[in-house]
Design a protein around this motif. Structure first.
Motif, PDB file in Angstrom:
ATOM      1  N   THR A  36      39.728 -28.022 -46.933  1.00  0.00           N
ATOM      2  CA  THR A  36      38.350 -27.376 -46.951  1.00  0.00           C
ATOM      3  C   THR A  36      37.408 -27.941 -47.922  1.00  0.00           C
ATOM      4  OG1 THR A  36      39.024 -25.310 -45.972  1.00  0.00           O
ATOM      5  CG2 THR A  36      36.841 -25.139 -46.930  1.00  0.00           C
ATOM      6  N   THR A  37      37.853 -28.229 -49.162  1.00  0.00           N
ATOM      7  CA  THR A  37      37.159 -28.945 -50.246  1.00  0.00           C
ATOM      8  C   THR A  37      36.646 -30.248 -49.639  1.00  0.00           C
ATOM      9  OG1 THR A  37      38.654 -27.715 -51.839  1.00  0.00           O
ATOM     10  CG2 THR A  37      37.301 -29.622 -52.389  1.00  0.00           C
ATOM     11  N   VAL A  38      37.523 -31.089 -49.310  1.00  0.00           N
ATOM     12  CA  VAL A  38      37.292 -32.352 -48.539  1.00  0.00           C
ATOM     13  C   VAL A  38      36.308 -32.194 -47.414  1.00  0.00           C
ATOM     14  CG1 VAL A  38      38.005 -34.358 -47.476  1.00  0.00           C
ATOM     15  CG2 VAL A  38      39.598 -33.427 -49.209  1.00  0.00           C
ATOM     16  N   ALA A  39      36.209 -31.225 -46.709  1.00  0.00           N
ATOM     17  CA  ALA A  39      35.565 -31.002 -45.536  1.00  0.00           C
ATOM     18  C   ALA A  39      33.985 -30.639 -46.019  1.00  0.00           C
ATOM     19  CB  ALA A  39      35.890 -29.848 -44.613  1.00  0.00           C
ATOM     20  N   VAL A  40      33.937 -29.947 -47.184  1.00  0.00           N
ATOM     21  CA  VAL A  40      32.662 -29.396 -47.825  1.00  0.00           C
ATOM     22  C   VAL A  40      31.956 -30.754 -48.232  1.00  0.00           C
ATOM     23  CG1 VAL A  40      31.576 -27.916 -49.712  1.00  0.00           C
ATOM     24  CG2 VAL A  40      33.149 -27.030 -48.052  1.00  0.00           C
ATOM     25  N   LEU A  41      32.883 -31.468 -49.024  1.00  0.00           N
ATOM     26  CA  LEU A  41      32.165 -32.743 -49.431  1.00  0.00           C
ATOM     27  C   LEU A  41      31.701 -33.598 -48.506  1.00  0.00           C
ATOM     28  CD1 LEU A  41      34.871 -33.592 -52.436  1.00  0.00           C
ATOM     29  CD2 LEU A  41      32.358 -33.147 -52.690  1.00  0.00           C
ATOM     30  N   ALA A  42      32.208 -33.741 -47.292  1.00  0.00           N
ATOM     31  CA  ALA A  42      31.923 -34.352 -46.310  1.00  0.00           C
ATOM     32  C   ALA A  42      30.625 -33.956 -45.624  1.00  0.00           C
ATOM     33  CB  ALA A  42      33.065 -34.823 -45.358  1.00  0.00           C
ATOM     34  N   LEU A  43      30.717 -32.548 -45.545  1.00  0.00           N
ATOM     35  CA  LEU A  43      29.487 -31.920 -45.019  1.00  0.00           C
ATOM     36  C   LEU A  43      28.311 -32.153 -45.874  1.00  0.00           C
ATOM     37  CD1 LEU A  43      31.035 -28.669 -43.390  1.00  0.00           C
ATOM     38  CD2 LEU A  43      29.977 -30.525 -42.116  1.00  0.00           C
ATOM     39  N   GLY A  44      28.415 -32.029 -47.266  1.00  0.00           N
ATOM     40  CA  GLY A  44      27.317 -32.017 -48.019  1.00  0.00           C
ATOM     41  C   GLY A  44      26.714 -33.627 -48.079  1.00  0.00           C
ATOM     42  N   ALA A  45      27.660 -34.613 -47.991  1.00  0.00           N
ATOM     43  CA  ALA A  45      27.241 -36.150 -48.008  1.00  0.00           C
ATOM     44  C   ALA A  45      26.477 -36.262 -46.565  1.00  0.00           C
ATOM     45  CB  ALA A  45      28.684 -36.930 -47.975  1.00  0.00           C
ATOM     46  N   VAL A  46      26.912 -35.622 -45.497  1.00  0.00           N
ATOM     47  CA  VAL A  46      25.929 -35.791 -44.320  1.00  0.00           C
ATOM     48  C   VAL A  46      24.768 -35.187 -44.374  1.00  0.00           C
ATOM     49  CG1 VAL A  46      25.812 -35.398 -41.941  1.00  0.00           C
ATOM     50  CG2 VAL A  46      28.415 -36.008 -42.843  1.00  0.00           C
ATOM     51  N   ALA A  47      24.780 -34.031 -45.193  1.00  0.00           N
ATOM     52  CA  ALA A  47      23.178 -33.223 -45.347  1.00  0.00           C
ATOM     53  C   ALA A  47      22.465 -33.992 -46.179  1.00  0.00           C
ATOM     54  CB  ALA A  47      23.627 -31.987 -45.824  1.00  0.00           C
ATOM     55  N   VAL A  48      22.886 -34.610 -47.010  1.00  0.00           N
ATOM     56  CA  VAL A  48      22.259 -35.383 -48.204  1.00  0.00           C
ATOM     57  C   VAL A  48      21.747 -36.585 -47.492  1.00  0.00           C
ATOM     58  CG1 VAL A  48      22.081 -36.650 -50.353  1.00  0.00           C
ATOM     59  CG2 VAL A  48      23.514 -34.286 -50.200  1.00  0.00           C
ATOM     60  N   LEU A  49      22.559 -37.443 -46.765  1.00  0.00           N
ATOM     61  CA  LEU A  49      22.058 -38.691 -46.151  1.00  0.00           C
ATOM     62  C   LEU A  49      21.273 -38.442 -44.855  1.00  0.00           C
ATOM     63  CD1 LEU A  49      25.682 -40.744 -46.837  1.00  0.00           C
ATOM     64  CD2 LEU A  49      23.437 -40.636 -48.067  1.00  0.00           C
ATOM     65  N   MET A  50      20.980 -37.144 -44.272  1.00  0.00           N
ATOM     66  CA  MET A  50      20.377 -37.261 -43.312  1.00  0.00           C
ATOM     67  C   MET A  50      18.893 -37.576 -43.280  1.00  0.00           C
ATOM     68  SD  MET A  50      21.409 -33.511 -41.673  1.00  0.00           S
ATOM     69  CE  MET A  50      20.283 -33.372 -40.089  1.00  0.00           C
ATOM     70  N   PRO A  51      18.312 -38.166 -42.309  1.00  0.00           N
ATOM     71  CA  PRO A  51      16.874 -38.692 -42.624  1.00  0.00           C
ATOM     72  C   PRO A  51      16.052 -37.458 -43.153  1.00  0.00           C
ATOM     73  CG  PRO A  51      17.797 -39.200 -40.359  1.00  0.00           C
ATOM     74  CD  PRO A  51      18.670 -38.251 -41.194  1.00  0.00           C
ATOM     75  N   ALA A  52      15.110 -37.754 -44.002  1.00  0.00           N
ATOM     76  CA  ALA A  52      14.338 -36.770 -44.774  1.00  0.00           C
ATOM     77  C   ALA A  52      13.313 -36.069 -43.700  1.00  0.00           C
ATOM     78  CB  ALA A  52      13.379 -37.372 -45.840  1.00  0.00           C
ATOM     79  N   GLN A  53      13.234 -34.835 -44.033  1.00  0.00           N
ATOM     80  CA  GLN A  53      12.457 -33.975 -43.045  1.00  0.00           C
ATOM     81  C   GLN A  53      11.151 -33.407 -43.621  1.00  0.00           C
ATOM     82  OE1 GLN A  53      13.623 -33.482 -39.850  1.00  0.00           O
ATOM     83  NE2 GLN A  53      15.093 -34.487 -40.566  1.00  0.00           N
ATOM     84  N   GLY A  54      10.612 -34.390 -44.379  1.00  0.00           N
ATOM     85  CA  GLY A  54       9.440 -34.310 -45.357  1.00  0.00           C
ATOM     86  C   GLY A  54       9.653 -34.051 -46.737  1.00  0.00           C
ATOM     87  N   ARG A  55       8.982 -34.249 -47.523  1.00  0.00           N
ATOM     88  CA  ARG A  55       9.147 -34.119 -48.973  1.00  0.00           C
ATOM     89  C   ARG A  55       9.349 -32.461 -49.259  1.00  0.00           C
ATOM     90  NH1 ARG A  55       5.437 -37.406 -52.926  1.00  0.00           N
ATOM     91  NH2 ARG A  55       7.125 -36.644 -54.423  1.00  0.00           N
ATOM     92  N   GLY A  56      10.173 -32.000 -49.973  1.00  0.00           N
ATOM     93  CA  GLY A  56      10.135 -30.741 -50.407  1.00  0.00           C
ATOM     94  C   GLY A  56       9.243 -30.304 -51.215  1.00  0.00           C
ATOM     95  N   ALA A  57       9.096 -29.063 -51.190  1.00  0.00           N
ATOM     96  CA  ALA A  57       7.914 -28.320 -52.196  1.00  0.00           C
ATOM     97  C   ALA A  57       8.586 -28.424 -53.515  1.00  0.00           C
ATOM     98  CB  ALA A  57       7.754 -26.716 -51.717  1.00  0.00           C
TER      99      ALA A  57
END
Length: 257
Positions: free
Chosen positions: A150-171
Motif C-alpha cells: 500500500t505504501t508503494v501504491a500511495v507513492l504511485a498515486l501521489g506521483a500520478v496526481a502531481v504529474l497530472m496536467p495543471a488545472q489552473g493555478r492554485g489560490a
C-alpha cells in the motif's frame, strides 16, 4: 481537482491495510501468555516448536535408532527391531511403518507427523501459549506485506496526481497536492515502524514464550536435544544422517537395504 479520486483511493487502501495489520497483530498478542511456572520442554515439545510435526517424527526415529529398537540403513529404509512403542510418538512411528516391519523413511515421517498423537501435542502447546495457532504467524506477515504494498501504491498515486496536467493555478495558501498524499503515506510508514518494534518475531511454530524456552535448551549438550532443535543435520552418525537426507535412493530402488 481531478486528483481527488486518487486521494480517496489512497486513503481507502491505507485504511484497509493498516486496519488489517492492527487487528491481526492484536489477535496474535492476545494469544501470548507466560509459560507455566517451572515448565521445561520435553524432547517432543522442543522438536515441534523448532520444526513442526515432521521434526517430531524425525527425533522419534533417531531416538528409536539410538536405542537399537529400530534399524535405519543409509539407503533410507527403517526396520523394526522392537515392535512395542514406549509412548504415543513411538507407537505412531511403528504404525506408520506398518505390519511389514519395514518401510522407507519418507512415508514414515509423513505418516507419523499426521497422527493424532502429534495433533494432541500441538494443541497442548497452543493452549499453553507456547506454539503459534495455525495461520497466526503467516497472518501477521501477510498484513505487513500488504501495508508495504500500500505504501508503494500511495507513492504511485501521489506521483500520478502531481504529474497530472495543471488545472489552473492554485489560490494563495492552497495546500500542495503532494502534501495531501503525504498523510496516508505517513500513516503507512508509522504502522510499519510500530509493527517493527512491537510485533513479536513469531516463527512458524513457536510463540515468543516458546522461543524463550527453546533458547534455554541451547545449554544442553545431549544429541537428541540437538536433533530436536536443529533437525537431522545435527545427527552425528553420517550414515544415519544420510538416510534422512534422502540419499542412497538408487540403492533402495534396486532393493539394496
Amino acid at each position: 481537482m481531478f486528483w481527488v479520486p486518487l486521494l480517496l483511493l489512497a486513503w481507502a487502501l491505507t485504511g484497509l491495510a493498516c486496519g488489517r495489520l492492527c487487528l491481526t497483530a492484536s489477535r496474535a498478542a492476545t494469544q501470548e501468555r507466560a509459560a507455566p511456572p517451572g515448565h521445561e520442554l520435553n524432547l517432543y515439545e522442543a522438536a515441534f516448536l523448532s520444526g513442526g510435526p515432521t521434526r517430531v517424527a524425525d527425533v522419534t526415529l533417531v531416538a528409536m535408532a539410538r536405542a537399537r529398537r529400530l534399524l535405519i540403513a543409509h539407503t533410507g529404509w527403517a526396520t523394526v527391531v522392537d515392535p512395542v512403542g514406549r509412548d504415543d510418538m513411538e507407537r505412531s512411528v511403528l504404525g506408520a511403518i506398518g505390519p511389514a516391519g519395514q518401510a522407507r523413511i519418507a512415508p514414515i515421517r509423513r505418516g507419523a507427523a499426521a497422527t493424532e498423537a502429534v495433533r494432541a501435542l500441538a494443541d497442548g502447546l497452543v493452549t499453553a501459549g507456547l506454539a503459534v495457532p495455525a495461520g497466526s504467524a503467516s497472518g501477521v506477515a501477510a498484513a505487513v506485506r500488504q501495508v508495504r504494498a500500500t505504501t508503494v501504491a500511495v507513492l504511485a498515486l501521489g506521483a500520478v496526481a502531481v504529474l497530472m496536467p495543471a488545472q489552473g493555478r492554485g489560490a494563495p495558501g492552497q495546500v500542495p497536492v503532494a502534501v495531501w498524499f503525504g498523510l496516508p503515506l505517513l500513516l503507512c510508514a508509522g504502522c510499519l515502524v510500530i509493527a517493527r518494534v512491537e510485533v513479536h518475531p513469531y516463527t512458524r511454530w513457536a510463540s515468543p514464550t516458546g522461543q524463550r524456552l527453546l533458547g534455554a535448551l541451547c545449554t544442553r549438550g545431549d544429541q537428541l536435544t540437538a536433533v530436536a532443535v536443529r533437525g537431522v543435520r545435527a545427527v552425528p552418525d553420517p550414515e544415519l544422517r544420510q538416510a534422512f537426507c534422502g540419499r542412497g535412493r538408487r540403492e533402495a530402488a534396486q532393493g539394496g537395504h
